[in-house]
Scaffold this motif. Structure first.
Motif, PDB file in Angstrom:
ATOM      1  N   GLY A  76       1.032  -1.318   0.630  1.00 32.27           N
ATOM      2  CA  GLY A  76      -0.245  -0.404   0.165  1.00 32.27           C
ATOM      3  C   GLY A  76       0.731   1.443   0.108  1.00 32.27           C
ATOM      4  N   ARG A  77       1.624   1.509   0.576  1.00 27.62           N
ATOM      5  CA  ARG A  77       2.614   2.357   1.384  1.00 27.62           C
ATOM      6  C   ARG A  77       3.433   2.779  -0.283  1.00 27.62           C
ATOM      7  NH1 ARG A  77       4.210   4.220   6.546  1.00 27.62           N
ATOM      8  NH2 ARG A  77       2.417   3.242   7.576  1.00 27.62           N
ATOM      9  N   VAL A  78       3.711   1.587  -0.916  1.00 28.98           N
ATOM     10  CA  VAL A  78       4.675   1.569  -2.482  1.00 28.98           C
ATOM     11  C   VAL A  78       4.120   2.203  -3.579  1.00 28.98           C
ATOM     12  CG1 VAL A  78       5.559   0.108  -4.076  1.00 28.98           C
ATOM     13  CG2 VAL A  78       6.461   0.175  -2.011  1.00 28.98           C
ATOM     14  N   VAL A  79       2.111   1.739  -3.518  1.00 31.29           N
ATOM     15  CA  VAL A  79       1.319   1.960  -4.004  1.00 31.29           C
ATOM     16  C   VAL A  79       1.015   3.527  -4.155  1.00 31.29           C
ATOM     17  CG1 VAL A  79      -0.822   2.528  -5.010  1.00 31.29           C
ATOM     18  CG2 VAL A  79      -0.233  -0.059  -4.715  1.00 31.29           C
ATOM     19  N   GLY A  80       1.185   4.001  -3.043  1.00 33.74           N
ATOM     20  CA  GLY A  80       0.880   5.724  -2.928  1.00 33.74           C
ATOM     21  C   GLY A  80       1.692   6.300  -2.897  1.00 33.74           C
ATOM     22  N   ASN A  81       3.446   5.836  -2.467  1.00 36.00           N
ATOM     23  CA  ASN A  81       4.423   6.511  -3.268  1.00 36.00           C
ATOM     24  C   ASN A  81       4.866   7.301  -5.071  1.00 36.00           C
ATOM     25  OD1 ASN A  81       4.770   7.967  -0.701  1.00 36.00           O
ATOM     26  ND2 ASN A  81       6.798   5.621   0.234  1.00 36.00           N
ATOM     27  N   LEU A  82       4.118   5.570  -5.684  1.00 31.52           N
ATOM     28  CA  LEU A  82       4.400   5.708  -6.492  1.00 31.52           C
ATOM     29  C   LEU A  82       3.381   6.623  -7.177  1.00 31.52           C
ATOM     30  CD1 LEU A  82       4.452   1.934  -7.873  1.00 31.52           C
ATOM     31  CD2 LEU A  82       6.245   4.184  -8.456  1.00 31.52           C
ATOM     32  N   ILE A  83       1.725   6.952  -6.461  1.00 32.68           N
ATOM     33  CA  ILE A  83       1.172   7.406  -7.536  1.00 32.68           C
ATOM     34  C   ILE A  83       1.130   9.316  -6.751  1.00 32.68           C
ATOM     35  CG2 ILE A  83      -1.529   8.488  -6.217  1.00 32.68           C
ATOM     36  CD1 ILE A  83      -2.376   5.226  -6.357  1.00 32.68           C
ATOM     37  N   MET A  84       1.703   9.741  -5.931  1.00 35.49           N
ATOM     38  CA  MET A  84       2.128  10.693  -5.383  1.00 35.49           C
ATOM     39  C   MET A  84       3.474  11.553  -5.501  1.00 35.49           C
ATOM     40  SD  MET A  84      -0.267  11.953  -3.087  1.00 35.49           S
ATOM     41  CE  MET A  84       0.659  12.796  -2.468  1.00 35.49           C
ATOM     42  N   ARG A  85       4.530  10.944  -6.192  1.00 33.04           N
ATOM     43  CA  ARG A  85       6.078  10.879  -7.010  1.00 33.04           C
ATOM     44  C   ARG A  85       5.690  11.076  -8.103  1.00 33.04           C
ATOM     45  NH1 ARG A  85      10.271   8.462  -2.478  1.00 33.04           N
ATOM     46  NH2 ARG A  85       9.862   9.278  -1.107  1.00 33.04           N
ATOM     47  N   LEU A  86       4.877  10.239  -8.754  1.00 33.83           N
ATOM     48  CA  LEU A  86       5.249   9.701  -9.812  1.00 33.83           C
ATOM     49  C   LEU A  86       3.778  10.666 -10.730  1.00 33.83           C
ATOM     50  CD1 LEU A  86       7.029   6.005 -10.635  1.00 33.83           C
ATOM     51  CD2 LEU A  86       7.665   9.320 -10.868  1.00 33.83           C
ATOM     52  N   GLY A  87       3.061  10.202 -10.356  1.00 32.70           N
ATOM     53  CA  GLY A  87       1.492  10.886 -10.930  1.00 32.70           C
ATOM     54  C   GLY A  87       0.607   9.966 -11.265  1.00 32.70           C
ATOM     55  N   LEU A  88       0.781   8.807 -11.165  1.00 29.37           N
ATOM     56  CA  LEU A  88       0.939   7.586 -11.954  1.00 29.37           C
ATOM     57  C   LEU A  88      -0.498   6.950 -11.008  1.00 29.37           C
ATOM     58  CD1 LEU A  88       3.925   4.877 -11.677  1.00 29.37           C
ATOM     59  CD2 LEU A  88       3.021   6.397 -13.596  1.00 29.37           C
ATOM     60  N   ARG A  89      -1.770   6.290 -11.963  1.00 31.71           N
ATOM     61  CA  ARG A  89      -3.035   6.541 -12.243  1.00 31.71           C
ATOM     62  C   ARG A  89      -2.481   5.153 -11.332  1.00 31.71           C
ATOM     63  NH1 ARG A  89      -5.807   5.357 -18.347  1.00 31.71           N
ATOM     64  NH2 ARG A  89      -3.927   4.130 -18.522  1.00 31.71           N
ATOM     65  N   LYS A  90      -3.729   4.805 -10.309  1.00 33.66           N
ATOM     66  CA  LYS A  90      -4.052   4.032  -9.338  1.00 33.66           C
ATOM     67  C   LYS A  90      -3.809   2.853 -10.034  1.00 33.66           C
ATOM     68  CE  LYS A  90      -5.805   1.966  -5.483  1.00 33.66           C
ATOM     69  NZ  LYS A  90      -7.223   2.074  -4.164  1.00 33.66           N
ATOM     70  N   VAL A  91      -4.143   2.520 -11.308  1.00 36.35           N
ATOM     71  CA  VAL A  91      -4.216   0.476 -11.502  1.00 36.35           C
ATOM     72  C   VAL A  91      -2.640   0.560 -12.423  1.00 36.35           C
ATOM     73  CG1 VAL A  91      -5.630   1.457 -13.448  1.00 36.35           C
ATOM     74  CG2 VAL A  91      -5.352  -0.997 -13.665  1.00 36.35           C
ATOM     75  N   ILE A  92      -2.335   1.309 -12.632  1.00 34.99           N
ATOM     76  CA  ILE A  92      -0.660   1.155 -13.129  1.00 34.99           C
ATOM     77  C   ILE A  92       0.360   0.894 -11.856  1.00 34.99           C
ATOM     78  CG2 ILE A  92       1.164   2.485 -14.508  1.00 34.99           C
ATOM     79  CD1 ILE A  92      -1.126   3.611 -16.153  1.00 34.99           C
ATOM     80  N   ALA A  93      -0.124   1.893 -11.040  1.00 33.79           N
ATOM     81  CA  ALA A  93       0.815   2.000  -9.494  1.00 33.79           C
ATOM     82  C   ALA A  93       0.748   0.424  -9.026  1.00 33.79           C
ATOM     83  CB  ALA A  93       0.839   3.221  -8.922  1.00 33.79           C
TER      84      ALA A  93
END
Length: 119
Positions: A76-93
């Protein structure tokens, strides 16, 4: 941990890039973000005294209830950081996190085992 490593990791990364429509630099950033998140999270858990659970997660066998919880929280933290830092969509993150997390955990556990053997 070898079970997590693909025979041709470069091919897996190319498939991930095509699926997520990522550029090479974005994938590199995603790897760095994932590694930073994993290292930071595991250090915090060790400082809290959760050494056995961290050890289970690094071995790739989170059999205990606490080990499973740690792994889910880490994802969950990795997904959240990928969304926040890289601006990825949730499904991609989520896809990137599920693909990269085993590789990063294998690398971290390998580094820790190497350091332990030197000492």
């Amino acid at each position: 941990m070898r079970a997590f490593l693909p025979e041709r990791p470069d091919q897996k990364y190319m498939q991930l890039m095509r699926w997520g429509q990522l550029r090479r630099e974005q994938l590199h950033q995603a790897i760095l973000v994932t590694k930073d998140t994993v290292l930071g999270y595991l250090k915090r858990q060790i400082e809290r005294g959760n050494w056995r659970e961290v050890q289970d997660v690094l071995r790739g066998k989170p059999m205990t209830r606490a080990g499973k919880f740690l792994l889910e929280e880490l994802r969950g933290r990795v997904v959240g950081n990928l969304i926040m830092r890289l601006g990825l969509r949730k499904v991609i993150a989520v896809g990137i996190a599920f693909a990269l997390l085993p590789f990063i955990l294998a690398k971290v556990s390998g580094e820790l085992i190497g350091k332990a053997r030197k000492d």
